[in-house]
Design a protein around this motif. Sequence first.
Motif, PDB file in Angstrom:
ATOM      1  N   MET B   1       4.168   4.522  -4.111  1.00 34.01           N
ATOM      2  CA  MET B   1       4.455   5.388  -2.972  1.00 34.01           C
ATOM      3  C   MET B   1       3.255   5.483  -2.045  1.00 34.01           C
ATOM      4  N   LYS B   2       3.523   5.414  -0.765  1.00 34.59           N
ATOM      5  CA  LYS B   2       2.429   5.596   0.189  1.00 34.59           C
ATOM      6  C   LYS B   2       2.774   6.746   1.134  1.00 34.59           C
ATOM      7  N   PHE B   3       1.906   7.755   1.090  1.00 31.42           N
ATOM      8  CA  PHE B   3       2.092   8.947   1.927  1.00 31.42           C
ATOM      9  C   PHE B   3       2.274   8.551   3.400  1.00 31.42           C
ATOM     10  N   GLY B   4       3.266   9.120   4.018  1.00 27.21           N
ATOM     11  CA  GLY B   4       3.454   8.884   5.445  1.00 27.21           C
ATOM     12  C   GLY B   4       4.052  10.103   6.115  1.00 27.21           C
ATOM     13  N   MET B   5       3.674  10.332   7.343  1.00 25.98           N
ATOM     14  CA  MET B   5       4.234  11.452   8.092  1.00 25.98           C
ATOM     15  C   MET B   5       4.513  11.000   9.523  1.00 25.98           C
ATOM     16  N   LEU B   6       5.644  11.427  10.008  1.00 26.64           N
ATOM     17  CA  LEU B   6       6.006  11.117  11.387  1.00 26.64           C
ATOM     18  C   LEU B   6       6.156  12.443  12.125  1.00 26.64           C
ATOM     19  N   ILE B   7       5.493  12.567  13.266  1.00 34.71           N
ATOM     20  CA  ILE B   7       5.612  13.806  14.042  1.00 34.71           C
ATOM     21  C   ILE B   7       6.228  13.461  15.397  1.00 34.71           C
ATOM     22  N   LYS B  51       1.676  21.203  26.543  1.00 32.28           N
ATOM     23  CA  LYS B  51       2.266  20.501  25.402  1.00 32.28           C
ATOM     24  C   LYS B  51       1.430  20.757  24.156  1.00 32.28           C
ATOM     25  N   HIS B  52       1.957  20.389  23.022  1.00 33.99           N
ATOM     26  CA  HIS B  52       1.277  20.613  21.751  1.00 33.99           C
ATOM     27  C   HIS B  52       1.259  19.330  20.934  1.00 33.99           C
ATOM     28  N   ILE B  53       0.184  19.147  20.211  1.00 34.63           N
ATOM     29  CA  ILE B  53       0.118  18.006  19.300  1.00 34.63           C
ATOM     30  C   ILE B  53      -0.500  18.465  17.967  1.00 34.63           C
ATOM     31  N   PRO B  54       0.294  18.469  16.913  1.00 30.56           N
ATOM     32  CA  PRO B  54      -0.270  18.819  15.610  1.00 30.56           C
ATOM     33  C   PRO B  54      -1.251  17.731  15.164  1.00 30.56           C
ATOM     34  N   MET B  55      -2.396  18.135  14.652  1.00 27.01           N
ATOM     35  CA  MET B  55      -3.418  17.165  14.233  1.00 27.01           C
ATOM     36  C   MET B  55      -3.819  17.422  12.777  1.00 27.01           C
ATOM     37  N   PRO B  56      -2.965  17.038  11.836  1.00 22.21           N
ATOM     38  CA  PRO B  56      -3.377  17.172  10.429  1.00 22.21           C
ATOM     39  C   PRO B  56      -4.298  16.017  10.063  1.00 22.21           C
ATOM     40  N   CYS B  57      -4.770  15.977   8.828  1.00 21.35           N
ATOM     41  CA  CYS B  57      -5.534  14.812   8.377  1.00 21.35           C
ATOM     42  C   CYS B  57      -4.599  13.611   8.441  1.00 21.35           C
ATOM     43  N   MET B  58      -5.112  12.503   8.913  1.00 16.32           N
ATOM     44  CA  MET B  58      -4.267  11.316   9.102  1.00 16.32           C
ATOM     45  C   MET B  58      -4.131  10.505   7.813  1.00 16.32           C
ATOM     46  N   HIS B  59      -4.832  10.908   6.758  1.00 14.91           N
ATOM     47  CA  HIS B  59      -4.801  10.193   5.470  1.00 14.91           C
ATOM     48  C   HIS B  59      -4.835   8.682   5.693  1.00 14.91           C
ATOM     49  N   CYS B  60      -5.896   8.268   6.356  1.00 19.62           N
ATOM     50  CA  CYS B  60      -6.027   6.870   6.781  1.00 19.62           C
ATOM     51  C   CYS B  60      -6.040   5.907   5.592  1.00 19.62           C
ATOM     52  N   ASP B  61      -5.564   4.708   5.845  1.00 15.65           N
ATOM     53  CA  ASP B  61      -5.637   3.655   4.829  1.00 15.65           C
ATOM     54  C   ASP B  61      -7.065   3.133   4.703  1.00 15.65           C
ATOM     55  N   HIS B  77      -6.274   8.863  -3.104  1.00 13.14           N
ATOM     56  CA  HIS B  77      -5.355   8.976  -4.243  1.00 13.14           C
ATOM     57  C   HIS B  77      -4.346   7.826  -4.208  1.00 13.14           C
ATOM     58  N   GLU B  78      -3.735   7.540  -5.353  1.00  9.78           N
ATOM     59  CA  GLU B  78      -2.769   6.419  -5.409  1.00  9.78           C
ATOM     60  C   GLU B  78      -1.582   6.618  -4.476  1.00  9.78           C
ATOM     61  N   THR B  79      -1.332   7.859  -4.080  1.00  8.38           N
ATOM     62  CA  THR B  79      -0.237   8.122  -3.133  1.00  8.38           C
ATOM     63  C   THR B  79      -0.665   7.865  -1.690  1.00  8.38           C
ATOM     64  N   GLY B  80      -1.945   7.568  -1.494  1.00  7.60           N
ATOM     65  CA  GLY B  80      -2.441   7.333  -0.145  1.00  7.60           C
ATOM     66  C   GLY B  80      -3.114   8.555   0.462  1.00  7.60           C
ATOM     67  N   VAL B  81      -3.045   9.677  -0.252  1.00  6.06           N
ATOM     68  CA  VAL B  81      -3.652  10.910   0.256  1.00  6.06           C
ATOM     69  C   VAL B  81      -5.170  10.855   0.070  1.00  6.06           C
ATOM     70  N   VAL B  82      -5.907  11.305   1.088  1.00  7.74           N
ATOM     71  CA  VAL B  82      -7.373  11.339   1.005  1.00  7.74           C
ATOM     72  C   VAL B  82      -7.797  12.735   0.557  1.00  7.74           C
ATOM     73  N   ARG B 144       2.356  19.392  -4.394  1.00 11.52           N
ATOM     74  CA  ARG B 144       3.781  19.489  -4.055  1.00 11.52           C
ATOM     75  C   ARG B 144       4.434  18.098  -4.091  1.00 11.52           C
ATOM     76  N   ILE B 145       3.722  17.116  -3.540  1.00  7.13           N
ATOM     77  CA  ILE B 145       4.281  15.755  -3.513  1.00  7.13           C
ATOM     78  C   ILE B 145       4.538  15.275  -4.946  1.00  7.13           C
ATOM     79  N   GLN B 146       3.588  15.577  -5.828  1.00  7.48           N
ATOM     80  CA  GLN B 146       3.732  15.138  -7.211  1.00  7.48           C
ATOM     81  C   GLN B 146       4.916  15.808  -7.918  1.00  7.48           C
ATOM     82  N   GLU B 147       5.330  16.951  -7.376  1.00  2.00           N
ATOM     83  CA  GLU B 147       6.518  17.636  -7.926  1.00  2.00           C
ATOM     84  C   GLU B 147       7.792  17.203  -7.208  1.00  2.00           C
TER      85      GLU B 147
END
Lengths: 347, 200
Positions: B1-7, B51-61, B77-82, B144-147
């Motif tokens: 699994m590779k963490f991904g988020m689309l906003i 306008k608004h732009i959420p800026m969470p950690c990008m958990h870069c590769d 982390h193995e899920t791609g999370v930093v 949470r992701i692990q659950e």
Amino acid sequence: MSTLDWIIFIVAAVVFVITGLSILYNMIKGHHKTRLTDKFVWGLNIQIFYALSSFGTGLMVVMSAIILIVGNEFPFKILQAGNSIALACILAGVIQMGIDLGKPARAIKVLLGGKFNSPLTIDFIALTVLMILSIIFIVGMGAASLAAMKVWAYLTILISVLCMSTHTLLVASRFESGFRSNSFFSAETLVCSIWSGMAIMILLSSGNPLTGVFVQLLLVLSAAGLITGFSSVIVSKLGKSEIHTHKKVFILLSAITFIILVIGDLAGIKQGGLVVLACLLTLAAVIVEKASSVIVIQQRPVIPAPFSNLDPKERYVPSMTEIGYLLFSIAMIAVIPYGVFLIGFGA
Amino acid sequence: MKFGMLIDLRKCVGCFACTIACKAEKGTPTGINYNKVKKYEVGTYPSVKLKHIPMPCMHCDNPSCMEVCPTGATQKHETGVVTVDANECIGCKACMIACPYESRQFLWEIKPYYEGQERTPFEVYKQKDFQEGTVVKCNGCLERIQEGLEPSCVQTCITGARIFGDLDDPNSEISRLIASSGAVPFQPELGTEPSVYYIF
């Protein structure tokens, strides 16, 4: 030592002890009395770390070059004094960096972490090796052969230049791509180190026959400082970036130093007040350049426009605690060389 | 699994629910905000828009923060999370300088939210793993992701502007949406290969 030397030593020692105790307290308790923020994560202490390590590494490169060029003919005592000043500068700089850590007691993890591609790890190792090299020179090179001194010089040049380049790497990510970047930043860092090292060597070797050559080399290095600074302004102009006051002050100081040295050269002046003034202006210019490369780059928004246009504008002004740390470094630079002299290595 | 988020910024209304959900989930101390939402203006007067732009950690590769970390406190982390290990962090702040997204913050001091009072039991419980003098950041709600749950910012988004999923799975909702909508990461030219994508 003369009465003046004793006065300087005693005052420096008192300041060293008082500010040292406050540093010890802060290293144990963590630092909360700075004006650092999440925008300005590095402040006066890191600026001074950069400046002092620049002085120290620059001086060590100059001394290595002297050994390689003139060998044993250059007075050993001057090189020994130079090494004690370089040691003091590097150690005082490392302490400044240590104070800036959130968890100073964990600093050893830098070595244990084994992250040798991290600029901070490289810097930590390089500075430690340089301090060991300078101690070896102060304590053990008195009766060393020319070959041993040359080996010392080869090693010192390599490690010093590595250290200088690391100080570019640490903040490289804050320079943008294309014309907006300062492609002369690495050159400035290298030039400033060797330039300041040469200035300190001139101050140390007053009266030596080679000082005249050093002054001419200082002239060349001041031209390099002036032109790299000027070129970085041109790059900023091409990229329509803001040209900040620190850069203008750096160019002004470099230009004044260059003009003073040209006048001195034309008039055949190789030492005295004019040369001392040029050396002091050089050190001031390098300190300003370090403010530019450590603090001013943090003023710029990290997130590009328009997303950062509404960010609050913050300014960084160092706190009294940070200024106290600076006094500690200044005192240390006086205490260590005088201490080396008192112990007898310089006698 | 590779963490991904689309906003999807077209759907973001700037309600800051994600910011609050994150604070509640992570119990971050005062001054610490993992889920910043930046405001910005577009257009020229009089035709301007906030306008608004959420800026969470990008958990870069290819996270620059991890490369510069001298102790290995920052890990992928193995899920791609930093993540940052507070026990390994020395607080050098090199990662804060290196991060091009302002995703990291320094925990200068843990103070109670209510001035003149002790920290509440909630604060004490939630903040037990925080250490003063270390760098902190979003961990993508790893626990949470692990659950099998979504990160709290995704779960709480009132307009469904945030989509969470597996970037390794071409059939996941996020992968299909990225492919069909032309979503792009923020500042991809920096080469950090962010795992957060935006539809502008």
